[in-house]
Scaffold this motif. Sequence first.
Motif, PDB file in Angstrom:
ATOM      1  N   VAL A  15       3.235   5.875  -2.643  1.00 17.06           N
ATOM      2  CA  VAL A  15       3.631   6.401  -3.950  1.00 17.06           C
ATOM      3  C   VAL A  15       4.035   7.868  -3.841  1.00 17.06           C
ATOM      4  O   VAL A  15       5.079   8.276  -4.342  1.00 17.06           O
ATOM      5  N   LEU A  16       3.218   8.671  -3.175  1.00 18.98           N
ATOM      6  CA  LEU A  16       3.544  10.092  -3.047  1.00 18.98           C
ATOM      7  C   LEU A  16       4.605  10.337  -1.977  1.00 18.98           C
ATOM      8  O   LEU A  16       5.209  11.400  -1.927  1.00 18.98           O
ATOM      9  N   ASP A  17       4.777   9.352  -1.111  1.00 19.99           N
ATOM     10  CA  ASP A  17       5.768   9.438  -0.042  1.00 19.99           C
ATOM     11  C   ASP A  17       5.502  10.610   0.894  1.00 19.99           C
ATOM     12  O   ASP A  17       6.410  11.347   1.279  1.00 19.99           O
ATOM     13  N   ILE A  18       4.223  10.812   1.208  1.00 17.08           N
ATOM     14  CA  ILE A  18       3.840  11.815   2.203  1.00 17.08           C
ATOM     15  C   ILE A  18       2.857  11.180   3.171  1.00 17.08           C
ATOM     16  O   ILE A  18       2.244  10.159   2.873  1.00 17.08           O
ATOM     17  N   LYS A  19       2.715  11.798   4.322  1.00 14.05           N
ATOM     18  CA  LYS A  19       1.779  11.291   5.317  1.00 14.05           C
ATOM     19  C   LYS A  19       0.351  11.651   4.909  1.00 14.05           C
ATOM     20  O   LYS A  19       0.109  12.756   4.409  1.00 14.05           O
ATOM     21  N   LYS A  20      -0.546  10.744   5.172  1.00 12.19           N
ATOM     22  CA  LYS A  20      -1.957  10.992   4.870  1.00 12.19           C
ATOM     23  C   LYS A  20      -2.446  12.246   5.603  1.00 12.19           C
ATOM     24  O   LYS A  20      -3.251  13.013   5.081  1.00 12.19           O
ATOM     25  N   GLU A  21      -1.902  12.472   6.785  1.00 11.30           N
ATOM     26  CA  GLU A  21      -2.297  13.629   7.594  1.00 11.30           C
ATOM     27  C   GLU A  21      -1.889  14.956   6.953  1.00 11.30           C
ATOM     28  O   GLU A  21      -2.388  16.014   7.322  1.00 11.30           O
ATOM     29  N   ASP A  22      -0.971  14.920   5.993  1.00 10.63           N
ATOM     30  CA  ASP A  22      -0.523  16.134   5.316  1.00 10.63           C
ATOM     31  C   ASP A  22      -1.347  16.455   4.068  1.00 10.63           C
ATOM     32  O   ASP A  22      -1.021  17.382   3.339  1.00 10.63           O
ATOM     33  N   VAL A  23      -2.391  15.670   3.841  1.00 14.86           N
ATOM     34  CA  VAL A  23      -3.266  15.866   2.686  1.00 14.86           C
ATOM     35  C   VAL A  23      -4.618  16.359   3.184  1.00 14.86           C
ATOM     36  O   VAL A  23      -5.142  15.877   4.189  1.00 14.86           O
ATOM     37  N   TYR A  24      -5.175  17.349   2.486  1.00  9.56           N
ATOM     38  CA  TYR A  24      -6.508  17.841   2.848  1.00  9.56           C
ATOM     39  C   TYR A  24      -7.525  17.113   1.988  1.00  9.56           C
ATOM     40  O   TYR A  24      -7.441  17.125   0.764  1.00  9.56           O
ATOM     41  N   PHE A  25      -8.476  16.468   2.636  1.00  6.34           N
ATOM     42  CA  PHE A  25      -9.536  15.734   1.947  1.00  6.34           C
ATOM     43  C   PHE A  25     -10.842  16.492   2.091  1.00  6.34           C
ATOM     44  O   PHE A  25     -11.134  17.039   3.148  1.00  6.34           O
ATOM     45  N   THR A  26     -11.624  16.490   1.028  1.00  5.74           N
ATOM     46  CA  THR A  26     -12.979  17.024   1.104  1.00  5.74           C
ATOM     47  C   THR A  26     -13.855  16.192   0.181  1.00  5.74           C
ATOM     48  O   THR A  26     -13.380  15.349  -0.557  1.00  5.74           O
ATOM     49  N   THR A  27     -15.128  16.446   0.242  1.00  4.58           N
ATOM     50  CA  THR A  27     -16.087  15.700  -0.558  1.00  4.58           C
ATOM     51  C   THR A  27     -17.064  16.667  -1.209  1.00  4.58           C
ATOM     52  O   THR A  27     -17.239  17.793  -0.725  1.00  4.58           O
ATOM     53  N   TYR A 115       0.467   5.181 -12.177  1.00  2.00           N
ATOM     54  CA  TYR A 115       1.111   6.174 -13.038  1.00  2.00           C
ATOM     55  C   TYR A 115       0.523   7.566 -12.810  1.00  2.00           C
ATOM     56  O   TYR A 115       1.254   8.563 -12.861  1.00  2.00           O
ATOM     57  N   ASP A 116      -0.784   7.634 -12.550  1.00  2.00           N
ATOM     58  CA  ASP A 116      -1.393   8.920 -12.207  1.00  2.00           C
ATOM     59  C   ASP A 116      -0.770   9.478 -10.931  1.00  2.00           C
ATOM     60  O   ASP A 116      -0.481  10.673 -10.833  1.00  2.00           O
ATOM     61  N   MET A 117      -0.556   8.615  -9.955  1.00  2.00           N
ATOM     62  CA  MET A 117       0.040   9.055  -8.685  1.00  2.00           C
ATOM     63  C   MET A 117       1.469   9.552  -8.917  1.00  2.00           C
ATOM     64  O   MET A 117       1.892  10.523  -8.283  1.00  2.00           O
ATOM     65  N   LEU A 118       2.194   8.937  -9.814  1.00  2.00           N
ATOM     66  CA  LEU A 118       3.541   9.417 -10.129  1.00  2.00           C
ATOM     67  C   LEU A 118       3.481  10.813 -10.761  1.00  2.00           C
ATOM     68  O   LEU A 118       4.322  11.672 -10.479  1.00  2.00           O
ATOM     69  N   LYS A 119       2.472  11.042 -11.612  1.00  2.00           N
ATOM     70  CA  LYS A 119       2.287  12.377 -12.198  1.00  2.00           C
ATOM     71  C   LYS A 119       1.957  13.388 -11.109  1.00  2.00           C
ATOM     72  O   LYS A 119       2.466  14.513 -11.116  1.00  2.00           O
ATOM     73  N   ILE A 120       1.122  12.979 -10.174  1.00  2.00           N
ATOM     74  CA  ILE A 120       0.755  13.859  -9.052  1.00  2.00           C
ATOM     75  C   ILE A 120       2.007  14.205  -8.245  1.00  2.00           C
ATOM     76  O   ILE A 120       2.231  15.362  -7.893  1.00  2.00           O
ATOM     77  N   LYS A 121       2.824  13.202  -7.986  1.00  2.00           N
ATOM     78  CA  LYS A 121       4.063  13.428  -7.241  1.00  2.00           C
ATOM     79  C   LYS A 121       4.960  14.420  -7.991  1.00  2.00           C
ATOM     80  O   LYS A 121       5.537  15.336  -7.387  1.00  2.00           O
ATOM     81  N   ASN A 122       5.069  14.258  -9.288  1.00  2.00           N
ATOM     82  CA  ASN A 122       5.884  15.167 -10.102  1.00  2.00           C
ATOM     83  C   ASN A 122       5.327  16.594 -10.043  1.00  2.00           C
ATOM     84  O   ASN A 122       6.090  17.559  -9.906  1.00  2.00           O
ATOM     85  N   ILE A 123       4.030  16.743 -10.152  1.00  2.00           N
ATOM     86  CA  ILE A 123       3.403  18.069 -10.078  1.00  2.00           C
ATOM     87  C   ILE A 123       3.697  18.688  -8.718  1.00  2.00           C
ATOM     88  O   ILE A 123       4.059  19.876  -8.613  1.00  2.00           O
ATOM     89  N   MET A 124       3.539  17.910  -7.656  1.00  2.00           N
ATOM     90  CA  MET A 124       3.790  18.417  -6.310  1.00  2.00           C
ATOM     91  C   MET A 124       5.229  18.890  -6.148  1.00  2.00           C
ATOM     92  O   MET A 124       5.485  19.908  -5.517  1.00  2.00           O
ATOM     93  N   GLU A 125       6.163  18.144  -6.732  1.00  2.00           N
ATOM     94  CA  GLU A 125       7.583  18.525  -6.629  1.00  2.00           C
ATOM     95  C   GLU A 125       7.851  19.832  -7.359  1.00  2.00           C
ATOM     96  O   GLU A 125       8.664  20.638  -6.912  1.00  2.00           O
TER      97      GLU A 125
END
Length: 128
Positions: A15-27, A115-125
């Motif tokens: 959906v975001l069309d990015i690599k998982k490795e390009d995302v920073y995950f934390t907990t 739809y949330d992921m689409l909003k995230i993609k829009n924010i990122m753009e």
Amino acid sequence: SGKSGELLSKMIENVLDIKKEDVYFTTLVKCKSLNNLNKSHIESCSDYLFKQLELIKPKLIVILGEKTYSYLLKDNKNFLQIRGQEISFNNTKLLATFSPSFLLRNPSSKKDAYYDMLKIKNIMETLN
């Protein structure tokens, strides 16, 4: 990890069309005892989490799940009402959506998460 991790990876990559490795995950949980996990485990190391956010300076934080949202924002609003809404948190854009484990238990919510992921993609753009 597991099926939840697989679902999250698919959401990011498809959906975001990015690599998982390009995302920073934390907990929220940075340390815990060998006993059962409870709220005190999160609170005992919360300074670490907030310092981590301060150092990384994310442009966007995506919160996965109601418990994470309530803890991080100290907010008990109805998660279904705030989910998918852009919020400002410490001068950072934030959007909360369902956790992958919730989606695995409640597949009917996957459409809303999409739809949330689409909003995230829009924010990122708009941030780039």
